[in-house]
Design a protein around this motif. Structure first.
Motif, PDB file in Angstrom:
ATOM      1  N   ASP A 149       0.849  -1.186   0.000  1.00 53.48           N
ATOM      2  CA  ASP A 149       0.000   0.000   0.000  1.00 53.48           C
ATOM      3  C   ASP A 149       0.890   1.242   0.000  1.00 53.48           C
ATOM      4  O   ASP A 149       1.712   1.411   0.894  1.00 53.48           O
ATOM      5  CB  ASP A 149      -0.889  -0.018   1.240  1.00 53.48           C
ATOM      6  N   SER A 150       0.710   2.123  -0.963  1.00 52.47           N
ATOM      7  CA  SER A 150       1.568   3.312  -1.062  1.00 52.47           C
ATOM      8  C   SER A 150       1.335   4.294   0.087  1.00 52.47           C
ATOM      9  O   SER A 150       2.175   5.138   0.361  1.00 52.47           O
ATOM     10  CB  SER A 150       1.354   4.016  -2.403  1.00 52.47           C
ATOM     11  N   LYS A 151       0.188   4.190   0.771  1.00 51.30           N
ATOM     12  CA  LYS A 151      -0.077   5.083   1.906  1.00 51.30           C
ATOM     13  C   LYS A 151       0.535   4.559   3.201  1.00 51.30           C
ATOM     14  O   LYS A 151       0.722   5.298   4.146  1.00 51.30           O
ATOM     15  CB  LYS A 151      -1.584   5.257   2.106  1.00 51.30           C
ATOM     16  N   LYS A 152       0.813   3.266   3.254  1.00 49.56           N
ATOM     17  CA  LYS A 152       1.366   2.638   4.465  1.00 49.56           C
ATOM     18  C   LYS A 152       2.641   1.895   4.084  1.00 49.56           C
ATOM     19  O   LYS A 152       2.677   0.662   4.059  1.00 49.56           O
ATOM     20  CB  LYS A 152       0.348   1.679   5.070  1.00 49.56           C
ATOM     21  N   THR A 153       3.670   2.650   3.790  1.00 49.68           N
ATOM     22  CA  THR A 153       4.896   2.052   3.269  1.00 49.68           C
ATOM     23  C   THR A 153       5.586   1.117   4.252  1.00 49.68           C
ATOM     24  O   THR A 153       6.360   0.271   3.840  1.00 49.68           O
ATOM     25  CB  THR A 153       5.881   3.135   2.806  1.00 49.68           C
ATOM     26  N   SER A 154       5.315   1.244   5.533  1.00 44.08           N
ATOM     27  CA  SER A 154       5.916   0.325   6.492  1.00 44.08           C
ATOM     28  C   SER A 154       4.956  -0.809   6.846  1.00 44.08           C
ATOM     29  O   SER A 154       5.248  -1.626   7.719  1.00 44.08           O
ATOM     30  CB  SER A 154       6.330   1.072   7.767  1.00 44.08           C
ATOM     31  N   GLY A 155       3.826  -0.862   6.170  1.00 47.46           N
ATOM     32  CA  GLY A 155       2.827  -1.888   6.445  1.00 47.46           C
ATOM     33  C   GLY A 155       3.159  -3.215   5.789  1.00 47.46           C
ATOM     34  O   GLY A 155       4.209  -3.374   5.150  1.00 47.46           O
ATOM     35  N   PRO A 156       2.261  -4.188   5.913  1.00 44.89           N
ATOM     36  CA  PRO A 156       2.505  -5.517   5.347  1.00 44.89           C
ATOM     37  C   PRO A 156       2.492  -5.487   3.823  1.00 44.89           C
ATOM     38  O   PRO A 156       1.928  -4.579   3.212  1.00 44.89           O
ATOM     39  CB  PRO A 156       1.341  -6.342   5.882  1.00 44.89           C
ATOM     40  N   THR A 157       3.124  -6.466   3.238  1.00 48.18           N
ATOM     41  CA  THR A 157       3.143  -6.622   1.784  1.00 48.18           C
ATOM     42  C   THR A 157       2.754  -8.055   1.442  1.00 48.18           C
ATOM     43  O   THR A 157       2.769  -8.941   2.289  1.00 48.18           O
ATOM     44  CB  THR A 157       4.535  -6.320   1.196  1.00 48.18           C
ATOM     45  N   PHE A 158       2.413  -8.268   0.196  1.00 48.74           N
ATOM     46  CA  PHE A 158       2.116  -9.594  -0.333  1.00 48.74           C
ATOM     47  C   PHE A 158       3.150  -9.896  -1.404  1.00 48.74           C
ATOM     48  O   PHE A 158       3.526  -9.004  -2.178  1.00 48.74           O
ATOM     49  CB  PHE A 158       0.721  -9.639  -0.955  1.00 48.74           C
ATOM     50  N   THR A 159       3.594 -11.140  -1.475  1.00 43.43           N
ATOM     51  CA  THR A 159       4.590 -11.538  -2.469  1.00 43.43           C
ATOM     52  C   THR A 159       3.999 -12.633  -3.351  1.00 43.43           C
ATOM     53  O   THR A 159       3.420 -13.596  -2.847  1.00 43.43           O
ATOM     54  CB  THR A 159       5.872 -12.037  -1.780  1.00 43.43           C
ATOM     55  N   PHE A 160       4.152 -12.444  -4.658  1.00 43.87           N
ATOM     56  CA  PHE A 160       3.593 -13.374  -5.635  1.00 43.87           C
ATOM     57  C   PHE A 160       4.679 -13.908  -6.551  1.00 43.87           C
ATOM     58  O   PHE A 160       5.590 -13.172  -6.938  1.00 43.87           O
ATOM     59  CB  PHE A 160       2.557 -12.657  -6.515  1.00 43.87           C
ATOM     60  N   PRO A 161       4.554 -15.182  -6.980  1.00 47.62           N
ATOM     61  CA  PRO A 161       5.455 -15.684  -8.019  1.00 47.62           C
ATOM     62  C   PRO A 161       5.162 -14.945  -9.325  1.00 47.62           C
ATOM     63  O   PRO A 161       4.032 -14.493  -9.542  1.00 47.62           O
ATOM     64  CB  PRO A 161       5.119 -17.164  -8.140  1.00 47.62           C
ATOM     65  N   PRO A 162       6.148 -14.799 -10.186  1.00 47.92           N
ATOM     66  CA  PRO A 162       5.960 -14.033 -11.428  1.00 47.92           C
ATOM     67  C   PRO A 162       4.781 -14.518 -12.279  1.00 47.92           C
ATOM     68  O   PRO A 162       4.052 -13.697 -12.832  1.00 47.92           O
ATOM     69  CB  PRO A 162       7.278 -14.196 -12.179  1.00 47.92           C
ATOM     70  N   ASP A 163       4.567 -15.833 -12.388  1.00 48.67           N
ATOM     71  CA  ASP A 163       3.479 -16.320 -13.233  1.00 48.67           C
ATOM     72  C   ASP A 163       2.109 -15.947 -12.664  1.00 48.67           C
ATOM     73  O   ASP A 163       1.186 -15.624 -13.408  1.00 48.67           O
ATOM     74  CB  ASP A 163       3.590 -17.825 -13.474  1.00 48.67           C
ATOM     75  N   ALA A 164       1.965 -15.937 -11.347  1.00 47.54           N
ATOM     76  CA  ALA A 164       0.694 -15.528 -10.738  1.00 47.54           C
ATOM     77  C   ALA A 164       0.444 -14.040 -10.954  1.00 47.54           C
ATOM     78  O   ALA A 164      -0.679 -13.618 -11.235  1.00 47.54           O
ATOM     79  CB  ALA A 164       0.694 -15.853  -9.244  1.00 47.54           C
ATOM     80  N   TRP A 165       1.486 -13.216 -10.835  1.00 46.85           N
ATOM     81  CA  TRP A 165       1.347 -11.777 -11.056  1.00 46.85           C
ATOM     82  C   TRP A 165       0.977 -11.492 -12.510  1.00 46.85           C
ATOM     83  O   TRP A 165       0.095 -10.688 -12.798  1.00 46.85           O
ATOM     84  CB  TRP A 165       2.636 -11.066 -10.664  1.00 46.85           C
ATOM     85  N   THR A 166       1.625 -12.181 -13.434  1.00 47.78           N
ATOM     86  CA  THR A 166       1.345 -11.995 -14.858  1.00 47.78           C
ATOM     87  C   THR A 166      -0.101 -12.374 -15.169  1.00 47.78           C
ATOM     88  O   THR A 166      -0.793 -11.662 -15.898  1.00 47.78           O
ATOM     89  CB  THR A 166       2.322 -12.829 -15.704  1.00 47.78           C
ATOM     90  N   ALA A 167      -0.579 -13.466 -14.590  1.00 43.65           N
ATOM     91  CA  ALA A 167      -1.962 -13.884 -14.808  1.00 43.65           C
ATOM     92  C   ALA A 167      -2.935 -12.864 -14.228  1.00 43.65           C
ATOM     93  O   ALA A 167      -3.963 -12.547 -14.842  1.00 43.65           O
ATOM     94  CB  ALA A 167      -2.202 -15.258 -14.188  1.00 43.65           C
TER      95      ALA A 167
END
Length: 79
Positions: free
Chosen positions: A37-55
């Motif tokens: 989230d660009s408003k909460k830069t120190s907040g949690p993030t999600f990580t995706f494999p490249p193929d899931a992000w592309t889909a």
């Protein structure tokens, strides 16, 4: 493996303008896509494999994740 010349800084959509209300993403050193989230830069993030992000991006681009019109939303009664 990600190339060493791939920038790892956060990127956000140019559609977000100056408000900063947007998701941001970046590549990780192991070539995954991290989203936050660009408003909460120190907040949690999600990580995706490249193929899931592309889909996901292809699905959004095809209109499968378009916001519903106001008429399609259920009405709410104030408390």
């Amino acid at each position: 493996m990600a190339s060493n010349n791939v920038p790892r800084e956060w990127t956000k959509s140019t559609y977000s303008g100056q408000q900063g209300d947007c998701l941001q993403w970046r590549l990780t050193p192991d070539a995954k896509v991290e989203v936050g989230d660009s408003k909460k830069t120190s907040g949690p993030t999600f990580t995706f494999p490249p193929d899931a992000w592309t889909a996901f991006i292809a699905s959004v681009a095809s209109g499968h994740h378009a916001a519903p019109s106001a008429d399609a939303l259920p009405s709410r009664t104030p408390r």
